[in-house]
Design a protein around this motif. Structure first.
Motif, PDB file in Angstrom:
ATOM      1  N   GLY A 104       0.813  -1.208   0.000  1.00  0.00           N
ATOM      2  CA  GLY A 104       0.000   0.000   0.000  1.00  0.00           C
ATOM      3  C   GLY A 104       0.843   1.253   0.000  1.00  0.00           C
ATOM      4  O   GLY A 104       0.650   2.153  -0.815  1.00  0.00           O
ATOM      5  N   MET A 105       1.843   1.294   0.918  1.00  0.00           N
ATOM      6  CA  MET A 105       2.618   2.547   0.982  1.00  0.00           C
ATOM      7  C   MET A 105       3.502   2.687  -0.239  1.00  0.00           C
ATOM      8  O   MET A 105       3.726   3.802  -0.727  1.00  0.00           O
ATOM      9  CB  MET A 105       3.414   2.628   2.286  1.00  0.00           C
ATOM     10  N   SER A 106       4.000   1.576  -0.774  1.00  0.00           N
ATOM     11  CA  SER A 106       4.806   1.673  -1.989  1.00  0.00           C
ATOM     12  C   SER A 106       3.974   2.233  -3.129  1.00  0.00           C
ATOM     13  O   SER A 106       4.422   3.108  -3.871  1.00  0.00           O
ATOM     14  CB  SER A 106       5.324   0.296  -2.412  1.00  0.00           C
ATOM     15  N   THR A 107       2.746   1.719  -3.254  1.00  0.00           N
ATOM     16  CA  THR A 107       1.897   2.206  -4.333  1.00  0.00           C
ATOM     17  C   THR A 107       1.600   3.682  -4.155  1.00  0.00           C
ATOM     18  O   THR A 107       1.628   4.452  -5.118  1.00  0.00           O
ATOM     19  CB  THR A 107       0.580   1.424  -4.364  1.00  0.00           C
ATOM     20  N   ALA A 108       1.299   4.066  -2.922  1.00  0.00           N
ATOM     21  CA  ALA A 108       0.961   5.463  -2.669  1.00  0.00           C
ATOM     22  C   ALA A 108       2.091   6.375  -3.150  1.00  0.00           C
ATOM     23  O   ALA A 108       1.865   7.343  -3.883  1.00  0.00           O
ATOM     24  CB  ALA A 108       0.706   5.670  -1.176  1.00  0.00           C
ATOM     25  N   LEU A 109       3.325   6.023  -2.777  1.00  0.00           N
ATOM     26  CA  LEU A 109       4.460   6.871  -3.133  1.00  0.00           C
ATOM     27  C   LEU A 109       4.778   6.784  -4.619  1.00  0.00           C
ATOM     28  O   LEU A 109       4.939   7.793  -5.306  1.00  0.00           O
ATOM     29  CB  LEU A 109       5.676   6.444  -2.304  1.00  0.00           C
ATOM     30  N   PHE A 110       4.835   5.554  -5.114  1.00  0.00           N
ATOM     31  CA  PHE A 110       5.229   5.309  -6.493  1.00  0.00           C
ATOM     32  C   PHE A 110       4.292   6.011  -7.470  1.00  0.00           C
ATOM     33  O   PHE A 110       4.722   6.685  -8.403  1.00  0.00           O
ATOM     34  CB  PHE A 110       5.280   3.783  -6.694  1.00  0.00           C
ATOM     35  N   ALA A 111       2.975   5.851  -7.236  1.00  0.00           N
ATOM     36  CA  ALA A 111       2.016   6.463  -8.154  1.00  0.00           C
ATOM     37  C   ALA A 111       2.089   7.975  -8.086  1.00  0.00           C
ATOM     38  O   ALA A 111       1.953   8.657  -9.101  1.00  0.00           O
ATOM     39  CB  ALA A 111       0.607   5.966  -7.831  1.00  0.00           C
ATOM     40  N   ALA A 112       2.346   8.508  -6.881  1.00  0.00           N
ATOM     41  CA  ALA A 112       2.431   9.972  -6.749  1.00  0.00           C
ATOM     42  C   ALA A 112       3.620  10.502  -7.540  1.00  0.00           C
ATOM     43  O   ALA A 112       3.533  11.558  -8.175  1.00  0.00           O
ATOM     44  CB  ALA A 112       2.548  10.349  -5.279  1.00  0.00           C
ATOM     45  N   THR A 113       4.744   9.775  -7.528  1.00  0.00           N
ATOM     46  CA  THR A 113       5.914  10.265  -8.280  1.00  0.00           C
ATOM     47  C   THR A 113       5.611  10.310  -9.767  1.00  0.00           C
ATOM     48  O   THR A 113       6.056  11.215 -10.470  1.00  0.00           O
ATOM     49  CB  THR A 113       7.139   9.364  -8.062  1.00  0.00           C
ATOM     50  N   ILE A 114       4.853   9.338 -10.250  1.00  0.00           N
ATOM     51  CA  ILE A 114       4.526   9.345 -11.679  1.00  0.00           C
ATOM     52  C   ILE A 114       3.565  10.483 -11.998  1.00  0.00           C
ATOM     53  O   ILE A 114       3.718  11.178 -12.997  1.00  0.00           O
ATOM     54  CB  ILE A 114       3.930   7.989 -12.099  1.00  0.00           C
ATOM     55  N   ALA A 115       2.585  10.677 -11.087  1.00  0.00           N
ATOM     56  CA  ALA A 115       1.591  11.717 -11.324  1.00  0.00           C
ATOM     57  C   ALA A 115       2.236  13.097 -11.431  1.00  0.00           C
ATOM     58  O   ALA A 115       1.747  13.968 -12.138  1.00  0.00           O
ATOM     59  CB  ALA A 115       0.557  11.700 -10.202  1.00  0.00           C
ATOM     60  N   LEU A 116       3.390  13.269 -10.760  1.00  0.00           N
ATOM     61  CA  LEU A 116       4.071  14.570 -10.765  1.00  0.00           C
ATOM     62  C   LEU A 116       4.429  15.046 -12.163  1.00  0.00           C
ATOM     63  O   LEU A 116       4.446  16.242 -12.427  1.00  0.00           O
ATOM     64  CB  LEU A 116       5.374  14.463  -9.965  1.00  0.00           C
ATOM     65  N   VAL A 117       4.757  14.114 -13.060  1.00  0.00           N
ATOM     66  CA  VAL A 117       5.315  14.539 -14.349  1.00  0.00           C
ATOM     67  C   VAL A 117       4.439  14.221 -15.550  1.00  0.00           C
ATOM     68  O   VAL A 117       4.812  14.528 -16.674  1.00  0.00           O
ATOM     69  CB  VAL A 117       6.710  13.900 -14.569  1.00  0.00           C
ATOM     70  N   GLN A 118       3.283  13.592 -15.333  1.00  0.00           N
ATOM     71  CA  GLN A 118       2.440  13.267 -16.488  1.00  0.00           C
ATOM     72  C   GLN A 118       1.790  14.518 -17.063  1.00  0.00           C
ATOM     73  O   GLN A 118       1.598  15.500 -16.365  1.00  0.00           O
ATOM     74  CB  GLN A 118       1.344  12.273 -16.082  1.00  0.00           C
ATOM     75  N   ASN A 119       1.428  14.456 -18.354  1.00  0.00           N
ATOM     76  CA  ASN A 119       0.819  15.611 -18.989  1.00  0.00           C
ATOM     77  C   ASN A 119      -0.629  15.400 -19.417  1.00  0.00           C
ATOM     78  O   ASN A 119      -1.286  16.327 -19.853  1.00  0.00           O
ATOM     79  CB  ASN A 119       1.634  16.023 -20.208  1.00  0.00           C
ATOM     80  N   ASP A 120      -1.075  14.161 -19.312  1.00  0.00           N
ATOM     81  CA  ASP A 120      -2.462  13.878 -19.681  1.00  0.00           C
ATOM     82  C   ASP A 120      -3.325  14.086 -18.442  1.00  0.00           C
ATOM     83  O   ASP A 120      -3.094  13.468 -17.399  1.00  0.00           O
ATOM     84  CB  ASP A 120      -2.549  12.437 -20.184  1.00  0.00           C
ATOM     85  N   ILE A 121      -4.325  14.948 -18.560  1.00  0.00           N
ATOM     86  CA  ILE A 121      -5.098  15.338 -17.371  1.00  0.00           C
ATOM     87  C   ILE A 121      -5.722  14.121 -16.696  1.00  0.00           C
ATOM     88  O   ILE A 121      -5.739  14.005 -15.465  1.00  0.00           O
ATOM     89  CB  ILE A 121      -6.165  16.399 -17.762  1.00  0.00           C
ATOM     90  N   LYS A 122      -6.206  13.186 -17.501  1.00  0.00           N
ATOM     91  CA  LYS A 122      -6.858  12.015 -16.892  1.00  0.00           C
ATOM     92  C   LYS A 122      -5.842  11.060 -16.274  1.00  0.00           C
ATOM     93  O   LYS A 122      -6.111  10.422 -15.272  1.00  0.00           O
ATOM     94  CB  LYS A 122      -7.708  11.294 -17.944  1.00  0.00           C
ATOM     95  N   LYS A 123      -4.682  10.962 -16.932  1.00  0.00           N
ATOM     96  CA  LYS A 123      -3.682  10.035 -16.384  1.00  0.00           C
ATOM     97  C   LYS A 123      -3.176  10.526 -15.028  1.00  0.00           C
ATOM     98  O   LYS A 123      -2.893   9.727 -14.130  1.00  0.00           O
ATOM     99  CB  LYS A 123      -2.514   9.865 -17.361  1.00  0.00           C
ATOM    100  N   ILE A 124      -3.059  11.840 -14.892  1.00  0.00           N
ATOM    101  CA  ILE A 124      -2.639  12.363 -13.586  1.00  0.00           C
ATOM    102  C   ILE A 124      -3.633  11.930 -12.517  1.00  0.00           C
ATOM    103  O   ILE A 124      -3.257  11.423 -11.462  1.00  0.00           O
ATOM    104  CB  ILE A 124      -2.551  13.907 -13.626  1.00  0.00           C
ATOM    105  N   ILE A 125      -4.919  12.093 -12.837  1.00  0.00           N
ATOM    106  CA  ILE A 125      -5.921  11.741 -11.836  1.00  0.00           C
ATOM    107  C   ILE A 125      -5.943  10.220 -11.629  1.00  0.00           C
ATOM    108  O   ILE A 125      -6.167   9.735 -10.519  1.00  0.00           O
ATOM    109  CB  ILE A 125      -7.304  12.271 -12.235  1.00  0.00           C
ATOM    110  N   ALA A 126      -5.669   9.470 -12.700  1.00  0.00           N
ATOM    111  CA  ALA A 126      -5.641   8.016 -12.559  1.00  0.00           C
ATOM    112  C   ALA A 126      -4.532   7.594 -11.604  1.00  0.00           C
ATOM    113  O   ALA A 126      -4.740   6.766 -10.714  1.00  0.00           O
ATOM    114  CB  ALA A 126      -5.443   7.360 -13.912  1.00  0.00           C
ATOM    115  N   TYR A 127      -3.345   8.169 -11.791  1.00  0.00           N
ATOM    116  CA  TYR A 127      -2.251   7.815 -10.877  1.00  0.00           C
ATOM    117  C   TYR A 127      -2.559   8.284  -9.465  1.00  0.00           C
ATOM    118  O   TYR A 127      -2.189   7.639  -8.486  1.00  0.00           O
ATOM    119  CB  TYR A 127      -0.922   8.379 -11.381  1.00  0.00           C
ATOM    120  N   SER A 128      -3.260   9.403  -9.389  1.00  0.00           N
ATOM    121  CA  SER A 128      -3.660   9.872  -8.075  1.00  0.00           C
ATOM    122  C   SER A 128      -4.589   8.855  -7.414  1.00  0.00           C
ATOM    123  O   SER A 128      -4.474   8.561  -6.222  1.00  0.00           O
ATOM    124  CB  SER A 128      -4.341  11.230  -8.229  1.00  0.00           C
ATOM    125  N   THR A 129      -5.499   8.280  -8.204  1.00  0.00           N
ATOM    126  CA  THR A 129      -6.390   7.249  -7.660  1.00  0.00           C
ATOM    127  C   THR A 129      -5.594   6.066  -7.132  1.00  0.00           C
ATOM    128  O   THR A 129      -5.820   5.569  -6.022  1.00  0.00           O
ATOM    129  CB  THR A 129      -7.352   6.750  -8.759  1.00  0.00           C
TER     130      THR A 129
END
Lengths: 637, 499
Positions: free
Chosen positions: A291-316
């Motif tokens: 759980g904590m790995s996913t939380a951190l890992f997905a947040a790092t990806i969300a930081l640099v994505q440019n697709d509005i939906k993908k950012i929210i997806a990684y946030s989910t």
């Protein structure tokens, strides 16, 4: 009443799916929305009854599979846990149905879309109201199927089709674990009924088994296998790759399925099985770490994505990670609370982004937006409310649930719990940064779209805005209103009763003041920081990117998971398949099997025909040979 | 039961065929006669078999509706009877046959009458297989099926039909010769070929392993199990649609039925001994052929390979020899009978329109054939084994049964579920979704009336028994329980006698 809640959406799906030609598109939209809305109202009534009248029920509809000692029923089980899920599912679903009327107005296949949405709602409801693991699995696969249909809804798009299949297959990998878990449960308990299984758990605590050559404690193994299923459905690290791709589907789908409901099924599974998980320290620790790995890992990806939906997806993905580590530290009720609040603000963010995408004519790249807050004022405000709620801005809903998760993780006191709490705090900061990045790049700064004139942009229709407003109300107040009910120390057990099991009561201490304060402070500070970085002074941002090129690419390419899986799984499967087919089936089995036998027979018979030459002297010679052979034989005897 | 009801459902189609044989061969009108007579006969047969199901006593594990006639001066008796397992296969046969005939009428133009006669005779033989309670009678019916099938592939097949027909014939005959020898050996040692008597007497332990292998060689070819499966893809590819349907839906099931009735029933010691072998071959079938199916570019071949994988589950389930595994296998056979029939019919629908079986010639069909796409999706999902379809009930029970026996075997078999989803959905995507890739496809018509009828008729039980398999499960429950009890009884008894 439970019956109606479940079957109204099914009826709606049926009507819209098969009779659309008869009744017209608009009627389909209205019927599906109406039926699901009624279902939502009834669910709220049930929820009310559960809170104030201790309502509980378990209705058996029919038997499903009866084989030997295996007896499985179709049932509707209502308790506190399923009541919460009922409300979340039907309420978000109803709003998404209404929103879709506006969002899909130009689509030629509206009835089919609405039918899928309603069918999804039905499948999700059978999942949450199951009273046994097999019906749960039915709903589990059912929502997966609807998700497959809806991701691939625009079937002409190659990407959408690929994403749909990917989602189905990655989930199947999770289901593989889930199915093995169910087999194991049946193996040990001789039943797959929740109540019967949970009652027998204490007798099984010290039982060891050998599975695939490795010794396990049986409960540990059951929990780990079930959790593999949960990882697939809730897109946890290693099995997360399908979720960002799933954004190829229409945006309302992303809001309903890939944010608020289906992806939370994994969390629901773990909470539902709390009577088992409580006995497995190993599994709980694994869940916390994943759980904590996913939380951190997905947040790092969300930081640099440019697709509005993908950012929210990684946030989910990241927020689901929070829910999992909450269950991992035993705070099941807090996980459910975050699931509840998350459903509102994440659906709000998705539908809001849908409104932006709608305005920009299906553009999803945030680098091609900007400065449109005046043009889309309501969407802008809604998105800001959603963002504040998500980041945990004080007194909005995310604040109560997310901070509670961090506190309980800290209070758990063991190593994984404390690490999880620190990672949770750091991730909350990252969450805030990427969320504000999205807001600032989309609505502020310079207008960067060269194809569409800014004057042509306009706010979305009412059908889309009303659900947004309702969701924003939920995003603001859900946390404050329900925090005592879900996680308050006094009421909690009155509410959850038997539906969640706590082997050790949750700590009622308070964590150090600094832990409570640091998250909101970071969250608030990140707003001006983000504003500075993403609007005021982009040069510094570029400098940071340039000096950390490797890290930036690593994040941008999503930690290279897709590429890795392609090398490890996809390409070898294809190669092996080809090898089996061409080299073994055709070149060995056929060549040396039937073909060679028929060749041998052919050769032998060709040889045999040579004897039938037709020349008398040859026949006479053979006769002579035979005659002398018989004579010799007789003489010797 | 005085009226010989089983003999009458065996004979009825042949009588119909006999009638047709004398029907005049002239255009149009004869087609109508052929159509009405054959449909009337087969549909009547279906309703009779349903009536038998209704009369059938589910609470008894004994054989029912027994009929016995002396034949060949008492050496061999014509003996038929059914239990809960047979009745389902009989109904499957009488259900699929009229559908086959409908599809033949819909798509075959040359020598229609002969084709229908072959199918009708085939139906008699297939029902005979599932009723016979005498080894010789079983053998006659079992092998008899080869002849009409050989003709169907050889006459109405595709380009390489002769190669495929011979491959099919030789492969299966070679296996069956050994079975014939085994039956003779049984007759010589036990002095009877009556199955019920043999169940009571038991087979001499010294011979069991060899006899088991002889029967196995025949059934393994027909199932087909790895590595004697290579005739199946060729036979399917070249066979006309109706031929493929009969082959996949019923002929393959005769082998599974044979395993249950003969291998388990007669040779429990040997079955116990060879279970690891069957597990091993089943697992190879599941994983290996699924991977092969993934890479096929011919739709029919892909479905043929997937049949091998699905039958791998069946053989796996049979040899778990527990309630769930066996019931699962039977349900899986019924399910596969329905689904493979439907899938081959669906390929036939495409072939009739575009004369191609290659996946790459298709794409975007959902735009022009929406009804077809929906039905095909239902069958694909049932093949994948999604809950709510019969495929799930079968697979789940087999796996849960296998899990009770061996964790490792069940785990590997469960992996096949992922692969199956991969090749099926990929196939579906390439054929149905995407853009219409050539102009030919634009002109396609959606399903016509009779195609709509036969595909829908198969879809209904596929879904109904997925949600409510109780009618099927309760029919076989007692018989399977009885079978397992006899099996265990013989196992212990023989061991004691020898120990």
């Amino acid at each position: 009443m439970e019956f109606l809640i479940l079957f109204l959406p099914l009826a709606a799906a049926f009507i819209s799916g098969f009779f659309s030609k008869l009744i017209g598109d608009r009627a389909c939209e209205l019927i599906t929305s109406l039926f699901v809305s009624i279902s939502a109202i009834l669910s709220i009534l049930i929820f009310y009854n559960v809170i104030f009248n201790n309502y509980e029920s378990n209705t058996i509809i029919a038997s499903w599979i009866n084989s030997g000692t295996l007896n499985v029923n179709w049932a509707i089980k209502v308790d506190a846990l399923s009541a919460v899920m009922l409300v979340v599912v039907t309420l978000i679903s109803a709003l998404v149905h209404i929103y879709s009327i506006g969002y899909m107005s130009d689509d030629p296949h509206k009835p089919r879309f609405m039918a899928y949405l309603s069918l999804f709602t039905f499948a999700m409801l059978t999942l949450v109201t199951a009273d046994n693991f097999l019906q749960l699995f039915f709903g589990w696969e059912g929502v997966g199927l609807c998700s497959y249909f809806l991701i691939g809804f625009w079937f002409k798009k190659e990407n959408a089709n690929a994403a749909a299949i990917k989602a189905f297959l990655v989930n199947r990998v999770g289901d593989f674990g889930f199915a093995l878990g169910i087999f194991l449960i049946f193996y040990f308990f001789g039943t797959v009924n929740y109540a019967e299984v949970f009652n027998q758990i204490p007798q099984l605590i010290d039982k060891k088994i050998v599975f695939l050559g490795v010794g396990f404690n049986s409960i540990d193994l059951i929990c780990l296998l079930l959790f593999v299923g949960a990882m697939g459905k809730s897109a946890q690290i290693f099995l997360h790759t399908w979720l960002p791709d799933a954004m190829e589907g229409p945006t309302p789908v992303s809001a309903l399925i890939h944010a608020a409901t289906m992806v939370t099924a994994g969390v629901f599974l773990v909470v539902r099985c709390s009577p088992i998980f409580e006995y497995s320290i190993l599994a709980l620790n694994v869940i916390t770490v994943i759980g904590m790995s996913t939380a951190l890992f997905a947040a790092t990806i969300a930081l640099v994505q440019n697709d509005i939906k993908k950012i929210i997806a990684y946030s989910t993905c990241s927020q689901l990670g929070y829910m999992f580590f909450a269950t991992g530290v035993g705070a099941y009720n807090v996980a459910m609370f975050h699931l509840f609040t998350h459903a509102f603000f994440k659906a709000l963010l998705f539908l809001g982004s849908g409104s932006v995408i709608h305005a920009f004519n299906n553009e999803q790249n945030i680098n091609k937006m900007g400065s449109v807050w005046k043009k889309l004022p309501i969407t802008w405000i809604m998105m800001i409310v959603g963002t504040l709620a998500l980041t945990g801005f004080p007194f909005l809903s995310g604040f109560y649930s997310k901070d509670a998760i961090i506190e309980f993780a800290y209070l758990k006191g063991n190593a994984t719990g404390i690490i999880a709490a620190y990672i949770g705090i750091f991730t909350a900061f990252l969450t805030s940064v990427y969320s504000w990045r999205l807001i600032f790049k989309t609505f502020h700064g310079q207008y960067k779209n060269e194809e569409i004139n800014i004057e042509k942009l306009h706010e979305s229709p009412l059908f889309m805005l009303i659900p947004l407003v309702l969701l924003s109300v939920g995003s603001v107040f859900a946390g404050f209103l329900f925090k005592d009910l879900f996680i308050g120390h006094s009421n909690t057990f009155d509410f959850w009763k038997e539906s969640i099991k706590f082997l050790n009561p949750l700590s009622s201490d308070h964590p150090p003041f600094i832990i409570i304060l640091i998250t909101p402070i970071l969250v608030i500070l990140s707003i001006p920081l983000s504003y500075y970085l993403f609007v005021k002074n982009e040069k510094i941002l570029n400098l940071i990117v340039d000096s950390n090129k490797f890290l930036y690419n690593f994040f941008l390419n999503k930690w290279y998971f897709d590429e890795l899986y392609k090398i490890i799984f996809i390409n070898p499967s294809k190669k092996i398949g080809k090898f089996f087919w061409k080299s073994i089936d055709q070149n060995i089995i056929d060549r040396f099997g039937p073909d060679s036998i028929s060749n041998i027979i052919k050769i032998l018979s060709l040889k045999a025909t040579k004897f039938q030459s037709g020349f008398i002297y040859q026949y006479a010679f053979i006769m002579l040979l035979g005659f002398s052979a018989i004579l010799t034989f007789l003489i010797i005897n | 039961m005085d009226f010989p009801i089983l003999s009458s459902i065996i004979l009825l189609p042949t009588i119909g065929a006999f009638f047709l044989f004398f029907a005049k061969e002239s255009k149009n009108k004869s087609t109508q006669t052929v159509k009405y007579v054959s449909l009337f006969v087969t549909i009547t047969n279906f309703f009779i078999s349903i009536y038998i199901w209704y009369l059938f006593d589910k609470t008894s594990a004994d054989f029912q509706f027994l009929e016995e006639k002396e034949w060949l001066e008492g050496f061999i008796n014509y003996k038929v009877g059914i239990d809960g397992i047979s009745i389902l296969f009989i109904i499957l046969t009488t259900f699929i046959t009229p559908i086959c005939i409908l599809s033949v009428i819909n798509s075959i133009n040359s020598r229609l009458k002969d084709f229908i006669i072959a199918i009708l005779i085939m139906e008699s033989l297939m029902i005979g297989v599932f009723c016979s309670l005498d080894l010789i009678i079983f053998y006659l019916f079992f092998e008899g099926c080869l002849i009409p099938m050989f003709l169907i592939i050889g006459i109405w097949g595709g380009e390489r039909r002769v190669y495929s027909a011979f491959k099919f014939f030789l492969y299966t005959l070679l296996g069956s010769v050994l079975m014939l020898i085994a039956i003779i050996v049984i007759y010589l040692t036990a002095e009877t070929t009556d199955l019920i008597k043999l169940y009571e007497l038991g087979i001499d332990v010294r011979f069991q392993n060899l006899l088991w292998l002889a029967f196995f060689s025949s059934f393994a070819v027909k199932t087909p199990m790895w590595p004697v499966h290579t005739w199946l893809p060729d036979a399917h590819v070249e066979a006309p649609t109706a031929g493929s349907v009969l082959l996949a839906a019923i002929l393959l099931k005769m082998a599974g039925y044979g395993f249950i009735r003969f291998s388990l029933g007669l040779f429990p010691i040997a079955s116990e001994f060879f279970t690891p072998l069957v597990y091993f071959l089943s697992l190879i079938a599941i994983i290996y052929t699924s991977l092969v199916a993934l890479m096929q570019d011919d739709i029919k071949k892909l479905i043929a390979y997937s049949s091998v994988a699905h039958m791998g589950y069946v053989t796996l389930g049979i040899f778990t020899i527990n309630q769930q595994g066996l019931e699962g296998s039977i349900i899986q056979m019924i399910s596969h009978g329905l689904v493979s029939a439907a899938l081959f019919l669906s390929v036939g629908v495409l072939y009739d329109r575009f004369h191609s079986r290659l996946i790459k010639t298709y794409g975007g069909l959902v735009l022009v054939m929406p009804k077809y796409s929906v039905l095909l999706m239902i069958f694909a999902l049932s093949a994948i084994g999604l809950p709510g379809t019969t495929g799930f009930v079968g697979e789940f029970l087999i796996l849960i049964g296998a899990f009770r026996d061996s964790f490792l075997v069940a785990t590997i078999a469960t992996l096949g579920v992922i692969l199956c989803a991969a090749y099926m959905l990929w196939l579906y995507k390439r054929v149905i979704f995407g853009a219409l890739i050539n102009n030919n496809l634009f002109k396609a018509n959606d399903l016509n009336k009779s195609e709509m009828i036969f595909l829908t008729i198969i879809a209904i039980p596929t879904l109904f028994f997925g949600f409510y398999p109780e009618p099927l499960l309760s029919t076989i429950e007692v018989s399977v329980k009885g079978l397992i009890e006899t099996y265990n009884y013989n196992l212990i008894n023989v061991v004691e006698n020898n120990g």
